[in-house]
Motif scaffolding. Structure first.
Motif, PDB file in Angstrom:
ATOM      1  N   ASP A 144      40.045  35.671  51.965  1.00 17.57           N
ATOM      2  CA  ASP A 144      38.655  35.261  52.229  1.00 17.57           C
ATOM      3  C   ASP A 144      37.726  36.465  52.225  1.00 17.57           C
ATOM      4  N   HIS A 145      38.143  37.518  52.927  1.00 21.17           N
ATOM      5  CA  HIS A 145      37.290  38.703  53.050  1.00 21.17           C
ATOM      6  C   HIS A 145      37.094  39.374  51.694  1.00 21.17           C
ATOM      7  N   ALA A 146      38.176  39.459  50.931  1.00 22.01           N
ATOM      8  CA  ALA A 146      38.081  40.069  49.601  1.00 22.01           C
ATOM      9  C   ALA A 146      37.109  39.289  48.724  1.00 22.01           C
ATOM     10  N   LEU A 147      37.227  37.966  48.712  1.00 20.43           N
ATOM     11  CA  LEU A 147      36.346  37.149  47.885  1.00 20.43           C
ATOM     12  C   LEU A 147      34.902  37.271  48.360  1.00 20.43           C
ATOM     13  N   ASP A 148      34.702  37.314  49.674  1.00 13.57           N
ATOM     14  CA  ASP A 148      33.348  37.480  50.213  1.00 13.57           C
ATOM     15  C   ASP A 148      32.728  38.806  49.784  1.00 13.57           C
ATOM     16  N   GLN A 149      33.565  39.816  49.584  1.00  6.41           N
ATOM     17  CA  GLN A 149      33.078  41.140  49.177  1.00  6.41           C
ATOM     18  C   GLN A 149      32.956  41.282  47.658  1.00  6.41           C
ATOM     19  N   GLY A 150      33.273  40.210  46.929  1.00  4.96           N
ATOM     20  CA  GLY A 150      33.123  40.238  45.483  1.00  4.96           C
ATOM     21  C   GLY A 150      34.375  40.604  44.712  1.00  4.96           C
TER      22      GLY A 150
END
Length: 328
Positions: free
Chosen positions: A37-43
């Motif tokens: 989730d965090h990786a996707l949120d960061q692009g």
């Protein structure tokens, strides 16, 4: 997040790839989903795995973890580029490993089931299989591409001449061939500069470096050991290299401190700055590790520091590609 074109393809990928080798055994499923989730949120849109990952629990476990994350919000599948690998043994049978047409197709089908997806964006050969000819490999890969189950094909841990042989065989079949190579590359491991990077550049492959911190060796291992906070960096390849490179690593950590930079950021920023490198594969266990990779993306190392790093970790021969690196 910085996105770039993958080699000669039109596919756009983040320069940081989320490596998932720690999912299962080191990172449990809820934490793995949080990292995704965090990786996707960061692009970060490139998720790197392999059919064998998760072996600390059971082989294939990591693909299942990713599959359940994708299923949680189906829209995610169109937001990410999923890459997995084939070739390592998945069972005890004589045909449960390698790059035979049988194993490539069967392993792809199994990965698709575990990932819960209809297609794999980049299907990578985890290692070269010298017992199988390229005609057989490309026959299987072309079939999967034609069926829509694989979009692109990549390699991992190939030598420069293996990349050349694979591409020439693909060219003879009018196939796209390899679009990416994933290899070990960092300040400590620089042999990639001689043949692999030149071959990848010549054939238009994107190149992702795995283990950009050499298993944590370049992440400030001595400082972490002094404070008893070392985890991955106190084992495996990092610990082995520390036996022979203790003084060099001590000098590296002092150099980073003198420049006011975190050793992990310096190690990744150096790899990201190298000619021919599309990006790096990070294997985070915490959100902080992802954030450190993002910091490295935006860190420009000053020329004086780059020169000092070359002194501490000299390239092979005269540096640069073969054969100029060793010509007298």
């Amino acid at each position: 997040m910085i996105h770039t074109q993958l080699g000669r393809t039109g596919l756009r990928v983040s320069r940081l790839a989320l490596g998932t080798v720690n999912f299962g055994g080191r990172v449990e499923e809820p934490e793995a989903h949080d990292l995704l989730d965090h990786a996707l949120d960061q692009g970060i849109n490139l998720i790197d795995t392999a059919n064998i990952y998760g072996w600390r629990v059971y082989k294939g476990h990591t693909e299942e973890v990713i599959g359940r994350w994708l299923a949680g919000q189906p829209a995610r599948r169109d937001q990410v580029v999923v890459t997995t690998k084939v070739g390592d043994p998945m069972g005890e049978g004589p045909n449960d490993h390698g790059l035979s047409a049988r194993n490539i197709v069967a392993s792809c089908e199994a990965s698709l089931r575990r990932l819960g997806t209809d297609w794999i964006d980049i299907y990578q050969m985890h290692h070269l299989d010298r017992t199988v000819g390229w005609d057989e490999v490309w026959q299987a890969m072309d079939l999967l591409v034609t069926q829509g189950k694989v979009r692109y094909v990549g390699s991992s841990n190939f030598a420069g001449w293996d990349i050349a042989a694979a591409q020439e065989a693909a060219r003879a079949r009018n196939s796209l061939g390899l679009v990416t190579e994933q290899c070990a590359y960092n300040l400590v491991t620089r042999h990639t500069e001689l043949e692999v990077i030149p071959a990848a550049r010549a054939y238009g492959l994107g190149l992702y470096a795995w283990s950009p911190l050499h298993g944590g060796l370049l992440s400030g291992v001595l400082g972490k050991m002094a404070t008893h906070s070392a985890v991955k960096s106190a084992q495996g390849r990092a610990l082995e290299a520390l036996d022979t490179q203790h003084d060099t690593i001590a000098a590296y950590e002092k150099l980073c401190a003198d420049h006011g930079l975190d050793p992990a950021v310096v190690g990744m920023a150096w790899t990201l700055s190298r000619p021919g490198v599309t990006g790096v594969v990070i294997g985070p266990r915490t959100r902080r590790h992802i954030d450190g990779g993002i910091e490295a993306l935006t860190t420009t190392l000053p020329p004086a520091l780059l020169t000092e790093l070359d002194t501490l970790f000299p390239p092979l021969g005269k540096g640069g590609p073969a054969p100029d690196a060793w010509l007298t």
